[in-house]
Design a protein around this motif. Structure first.
Motif, PDB file in Angstrom:
ATOM      1  N   GLN A  15       0.825  -1.217   0.000  1.00  7.74           N
ATOM      2  CA  GLN A  15       0.000   0.000   0.000  1.00  7.74           C
ATOM      3  C   GLN A  15       0.849   1.253   0.000  1.00  7.74           C
ATOM      4  O   GLN A  15       0.549   2.237  -0.662  1.00  7.74           O
ATOM      5  CB  GLN A  15      -0.943   0.048   1.229  1.00  7.74           C
ATOM      6  CG  GLN A  15      -2.089  -0.909   1.127  1.00  7.74           C
ATOM      7  CD  GLN A  15      -2.433  -1.210  -0.305  1.00  7.74           C
ATOM      8  OE1 GLN A  15      -2.939  -0.340  -1.001  1.00  7.74           O
ATOM      9  NE2 GLN A  15      -2.136  -2.396  -0.765  1.00  7.74           N
ATOM     10  N   LEU A  18       2.044   2.087  -3.429  1.00  2.00           N
ATOM     11  CA  LEU A  18       1.001   2.661  -4.281  1.00  2.00           C
ATOM     12  C   LEU A  18       0.757   4.126  -3.921  1.00  2.00           C
ATOM     13  O   LEU A  18       0.483   4.950  -4.782  1.00  2.00           O
ATOM     14  CB  LEU A  18      -0.316   1.888  -4.125  1.00  2.00           C
ATOM     15  CG  LEU A  18      -0.424   0.485  -4.744  1.00  2.00           C
ATOM     16  CD1 LEU A  18      -1.826  -0.072  -4.534  1.00  2.00           C
ATOM     17  CD2 LEU A  18      -0.099   0.515  -6.234  1.00  2.00           C
ATOM     18  N   GLN A  26       9.499  -1.870  -2.508  1.00  2.00           N
ATOM     19  CA  GLN A  26       9.492  -3.220  -1.932  1.00  2.00           C
ATOM     20  C   GLN A  26      10.696  -3.986  -2.445  1.00  2.00           C
ATOM     21  O   GLN A  26      11.061  -3.858  -3.621  1.00  2.00           O
ATOM     22  CB  GLN A  26       8.215  -3.964  -2.355  1.00  2.00           C
ATOM     23  CG  GLN A  26       6.957  -3.487  -1.652  1.00  2.00           C
ATOM     24  CD  GLN A  26       5.707  -4.042  -2.316  1.00  2.00           C
ATOM     25  OE1 GLN A  26       5.291  -3.571  -3.360  1.00  2.00           O
ATOM     26  NE2 GLN A  26       5.095  -5.055  -1.698  1.00  2.00           N
ATOM     27  N   GLU A  28      12.864  -7.805  -2.998  1.00  4.04           N
ATOM     28  CA  GLU A  28      12.462  -8.954  -3.811  1.00  4.04           C
ATOM     29  C   GLU A  28      11.532  -9.906  -3.053  1.00  4.04           C
ATOM     30  O   GLU A  28      10.928 -10.785  -3.646  1.00  4.04           O
ATOM     31  CB  GLU A  28      13.683  -9.682  -4.387  1.00  4.04           C
ATOM     32  CG  GLU A  28      14.598 -10.360  -3.404  1.00  4.04           C
ATOM     33  CD  GLU A  28      15.493  -9.363  -2.660  1.00  4.04           C
ATOM     34  OE1 GLU A  28      16.192  -9.796  -1.752  1.00  4.04           O
ATOM     35  OE2 GLU A  28      15.490  -8.146  -2.990  1.00  4.04           O
ATOM     36  N   GLU A  29      11.384  -9.710  -1.729  1.00  2.00           N
ATOM     37  CA  GLU A  29      10.392 -10.496  -0.999  1.00  2.00           C
ATOM     38  C   GLU A  29       9.118  -9.701  -0.740  1.00  2.00           C
ATOM     39  O   GLU A  29       8.249 -10.124   0.017  1.00  2.00           O
ATOM     40  CB  GLU A  29      10.963 -10.991   0.331  1.00  2.00           C
ATOM     41  CG  GLU A  29      11.968 -12.102   0.154  1.00  2.00           C
ATOM     42  CD  GLU A  29      12.285 -12.794   1.462  1.00  2.00           C
ATOM     43  OE1 GLU A  29      12.259 -12.122   2.517  1.00  2.00           O
ATOM     44  OE2 GLU A  29      12.567 -13.999   1.432  1.00  2.00           O
ATOM     45  N   GLY A  30       9.043  -8.527  -1.352  1.00  2.00           N
ATOM     46  CA  GLY A  30       7.854  -7.701  -1.152  1.00  2.00           C
ATOM     47  C   GLY A  30       7.912  -6.836   0.098  1.00  2.00           C
ATOM     48  O   GLY A  30       6.968  -6.107   0.398  1.00  2.00           O
TER      49      GLY A  30
ATOM     50  N   ALA B 102       6.704 -11.812  -3.409  1.00  2.00           N
ATOM     51  CA  ALA B 102       7.778 -11.511  -4.342  1.00  2.00           C
ATOM     52  C   ALA B 102       7.221 -11.351  -5.752  1.00  2.00           C
ATOM     53  O   ALA B 102       7.757 -10.609  -6.562  1.00  2.00           O
ATOM     54  CB  ALA B 102       8.824 -12.630  -4.308  1.00  2.00           C
ATOM     55  N   THR B 105       4.240  -7.645  -5.965  1.00  2.00           N
ATOM     56  CA  THR B 105       4.538  -6.316  -5.433  1.00  2.00           C
ATOM     57  C   THR B 105       3.655  -5.277  -6.114  1.00  2.00           C
ATOM     58  O   THR B 105       3.086  -5.509  -7.175  1.00  2.00           O
ATOM     59  CB  THR B 105       6.006  -5.949  -5.692  1.00  2.00           C
ATOM     60  OG1 THR B 105       6.216  -6.010  -7.111  1.00  2.00           O
ATOM     61  CG2 THR B 105       6.955  -6.894  -4.998  1.00  2.00           C
ATOM     62  N   ALA B 106       3.587  -4.110  -5.482  1.00  2.00           N
ATOM     63  CA  ALA B 106       2.764  -3.032  -6.023  1.00  2.00           C
ATOM     64  C   ALA B 106       3.203  -2.676  -7.445  1.00  2.00           C
ATOM     65  O   ALA B 106       2.390  -2.399  -8.320  1.00  2.00           O
ATOM     66  CB  ALA B 106       2.856  -1.808  -5.107  1.00  2.00           C
ATOM     67  N   LYS B 107       4.510  -2.726  -7.685  1.00  2.00           N
ATOM     68  CA  LYS B 107       5.003  -2.373  -9.023  1.00  2.00           C
ATOM     69  C   LYS B 107       4.572  -3.401 -10.056  1.00  2.00           C
ATOM     70  O   LYS B 107       4.233  -3.064 -11.192  1.00  2.00           O
ATOM     71  CB  LYS B 107       6.525  -2.249  -8.994  1.00  2.00           C
ATOM     72  CG  LYS B 107       6.914  -1.016  -8.207  1.00  2.00           C
ATOM     73  CD  LYS B 107       8.244  -0.441  -8.624  1.00  2.00           C
ATOM     74  CE  LYS B 107       8.390   0.940  -7.985  1.00  2.00           C
ATOM     75  NZ  LYS B 107       9.640   1.087  -7.274  1.00  2.00           N
ATOM     76  N   GLN B 110       1.090  -2.658 -10.795  1.00  2.00           N
ATOM     77  CA  GLN B 110       0.952  -1.472 -11.651  1.00  2.00           C
ATOM     78  C   GLN B 110       1.304  -1.771 -13.105  1.00  2.00           C
ATOM     79  O   GLN B 110       0.732  -1.198 -14.014  1.00  2.00           O
ATOM     80  CB  GLN B 110       1.799  -0.322 -11.105  1.00  2.00           C
ATOM     81  CG  GLN B 110       1.081   0.365  -9.960  1.00  2.00           C
ATOM     82  CD  GLN B 110       1.949   1.358  -9.232  1.00  2.00           C
ATOM     83  OE1 GLN B 110       3.176   1.206  -9.166  1.00  2.00           O
ATOM     84  NE2 GLN B 110       1.324   2.388  -8.677  1.00  2.00           N
ATOM     85  N   SER B 352      -3.452  -4.770  -3.397  1.00  2.00           N
ATOM     86  CA  SER B 352      -2.979  -3.825  -4.421  1.00  2.00           C
ATOM     87  C   SER B 352      -3.669  -4.105  -5.745  1.00  2.00           C
ATOM     88  O   SER B 352      -4.094  -3.195  -6.455  1.00  2.00           O
ATOM     89  CB  SER B 352      -1.467  -3.936  -4.620  1.00  2.00           C
ATOM     90  OG  SER B 352      -0.798  -3.540  -3.456  1.00  2.00           O
ATOM     91  N   THR B 356      -6.382  -1.760  -7.672  1.00  2.00           N
ATOM     92  CA  THR B 356      -6.084  -1.355  -9.048  1.00  2.00           C
ATOM     93  C   THR B 356      -7.253  -1.709  -9.968  1.00  2.00           C
ATOM     94  O   THR B 356      -7.693  -0.888 -10.780  1.00  2.00           O
ATOM     95  CB  THR B 356      -4.781  -2.038  -9.504  1.00  2.00           C
ATOM     96  OG1 THR B 356      -3.750  -1.660  -8.595  1.00  2.00           O
ATOM     97  CG2 THR B 356      -4.386  -1.634 -10.903  1.00  2.00           C
TER      98      THR B 356
END
Ligand code: HEM
Ligand code: HEM
Ligand code: SF4
Lengths: 65, 401
Positions: A15, A18, A26, A28-30, B102, B105-107, B110, B352, B356
């Motif tokens: 969040q 965004l 983030q 690579e594990e978020g 992993a 992610t938000a990216k 998107q 996310s 979206t």
């Protein structure tokens, strides 16, 4: 104003990314990565929103630091 | 106490939040209730308490044998038998979240946005071309989320036909027989197993291929079975929830047309309006269930070890203490820390993506069909936040030609 995050408790829902992509990312594990711990004032609102919407409540702002 | 409140709170017409919510928040924030199973549980309705519970590791998600269960076979339907096999164990769950995160992610989400937008626009164009009135559910609300999950997972386009059916049977507790449900589940599992094998042989640029690579590379506890289970979980958790929310959101905005007009006049409200529709949803399901195995203090009261605790996300979302003017919809409300995706370690993994999708759908309708309105008789459109009953199966709409 200094931003802090607790990466251990972050659930990686993204969040913050965004809402304030210039401040948060983030890995690579978020898990949250702080890109800018002292962002310019124009980010204040987005940062506040990220603080209040982070599902795990792991972002906080130290106003005096 | 002899007359325990039944939970879910019985209500003959689910058109408005039950008045009990406000009474409970005010007078009895830590209430004893009886669930459908007949067992007792503790119900939380205040925002701060609900949030505290969801983010507190002492509240576990698994209710041991002997504890009060939710009752009927219905736990929201979602996963009475968890296909991932990781949900019961805190550590395994966290490892699983990190693995899936992993790829989520938000990216990443998107990056999917342009494709989702194109698909939403095409569905709307098809609906417009077929002429009004139309039913927004089969035209848009239902097909979009399932398309998104299939794209994300990398399901080839000519193999997607059965997905809506599988998702439907997995979540429905009344519409299908037990045999139909088991058969669908097996068919779905077998399809996914074959797809995972195919992706292992020939990886693509999709979530399944990525999960396989991660599983092979670093975590021996997470197996090919986990990949299959996770893919199934994503379809089921991400499809019906999003589809039904698209319909509910549109009913809220069109049911009081001044809201729709405000969005048309100022499309920059789309993001906050989506959040507000999530907060406002008076029919957000049962709520979340947790279990404590030690004494825990909530709002000054001790909840003893061995208690099942239920929290109402929807009641918390209407708490005046957190949301000014909570009973009113405010399309520009910001920030809006509603709990419709849960909170804490178990909060919605797909939020996310869900956000979206909802933003894209709403923006596309505002842009392409500003004259959109409900096609049901004006007199029969309930004035209050009507329409929002469970299992919203259709939403007839029309527009100016
Ligand atoms: C892969 C595993 C799981 C996934 C993907 C999942 C997903 C979900 C989702 C999306 C919801 C929200 C439904 C809604 O909007 O009403 C939900 C609700 C719920 N889940 Fe799960 N869940 C999983 C495992 C579990 C497990 C293991 C338990 C219990 C031990 C559980 C108990 C519940 C309960 C009680 C609800 C509330 C039901 C309701 O709202 O009516 N879930 N789950
Ligand atoms: C408007 C749409 C949605 C709503 C309201 C929603 C709501 C929820 C809620 C309340 C939970 C928490 C369950 C709990 O605490 O036990 C949950 C969990 C979950 N959701 Fe969603 N969800 C939505 C869309 C999605 C989408 C699009 C996906 C994925 C593609 C998704 C995947 C999941 C998963 C995997 C979980 C389980 C997380 C875990 O146990 O760690 N959801 N969702
Ligand atoms: S919003 Fe919170 S939980 Fe989500 S990625 Fe950012 S810090 Fe982590």
């Amino acid at each position: 104003m200094k931003i802090n995050v607790d990466r251990d408790a972050c659930c990686g829902a993204g969040q913050c990314v965004l809402l304030a992509p210039d401040v948060f990312d983030q890995d690579e594990e978020g898990i949250v990565v702080l890109l800018d711990e002292r962002p310019a004032a124009d980010q204040d609102f987005a940062v506040q929103e990220a603080v209040s919407m982070c599902p795990t409540g792991v972002i906080w702002v130290d106003q005096n630091a | 106490m002899s007359d325990l409140l039944d939970y879910p709170i019985p209500s003959d017409r689910a058109i408005e939040p039950p008045p009990e919510w406000e009474e409970l928040r005010q007078q009895c924030p830590v209430a004893k209730v009886r669930l459908a199973s007949g067992g007792e549980a503790t119900l939380l309705t205040r925002y701060d308490d609900v949030r505290a519970m969801l983010t507190d590791g002492r509240f576990g998600r698994v209710i041991p044998a002997g504890g009060t269960g939710v009752g009927s076979q219905d736990d929201g339907g979602t996963f009475s038998n968890d296909p991932t096999g990781v949900m019961a164990d805190e550590e395994q769950h966290q490892a699983w979240r990190r693995l899936v995160n992993a790829t989520f992610t938000a990216k990443r989400v998107q990056a999917l946005a342009p494709g989702i937008t194109a698909r939403a626009e095409q569905l709307i164009d098809d609906m417009l071309a077929a002429g009004g009135p139309a039913d927004l559910v089969p035209a848009l609300a239902f097909p979009l989320p399932v398309w998104v999950i299939c794209e994300l997972l990398g399901v080839p386009e000519d193999q997607r036909e059965r997905f809506p059916y599988w998702s439907d049977t997995a979540l429905s507790t009344t519409r299908y027989t037990q045999e139909e449900i088991s058969a669908a589940r097996q068919e779905f599992g077998a399809y996914m197993a074959a797809l995972v094998e195919a992706k292992r042989a020939q990886p693509g640029d999709d979530l399944i291929s990525e999960l396989i690579a991660l599983v092979d590379r670093n975590d021996p506890r997470l197996t090919a079975q986990t990949v299959i289970g996770t893919s199934m979980a994503l379809l089921v958790a991400g499809h019906e929830t999003t589809a039904s929310h698209i319909a509910k959101m549109m009913a809220l905005f069109l049911g009081d047309r001044s809201r729709w007009e405000r969005l048309v006049a100022d499309p920059s409200l789309v993001r906050s309006a989506v959040e507000e529709s999530l907060r406002f949803d008076p029919n957000a399901g049962f709520g979340m269930v947790r279990w404590v195995d030690e004494d825990v203090e909530i709002a000054g009261e001790t909840v003893p070890a061995g208690t099942t605790v239920v929290c109402s996300l929807a009641a918390a979302n209407r708490d005046e203490g957190t949301f000014e003017g909570a009973a009113e919809m405010d399309l520009g409300r910001r920030p809006n820390p509603h709990l419709s995706f849960g909170a804490g370690a178990y909060s919605c993994l797909g939020q996310s993506l869900a956000r979206t999708e909802l933003q894209i759908v709403l923006a596309a309708l505002v842009r392409k069909v500003p004259s959109l309105e409900l096609a049901v008789d004006v007199e029969s459109v309930p004035r209050k936040e009507g329409l929002l009953v469970a299992g919203f199966d259709e939403l007839p709409v029309k527009w100016g030609e």
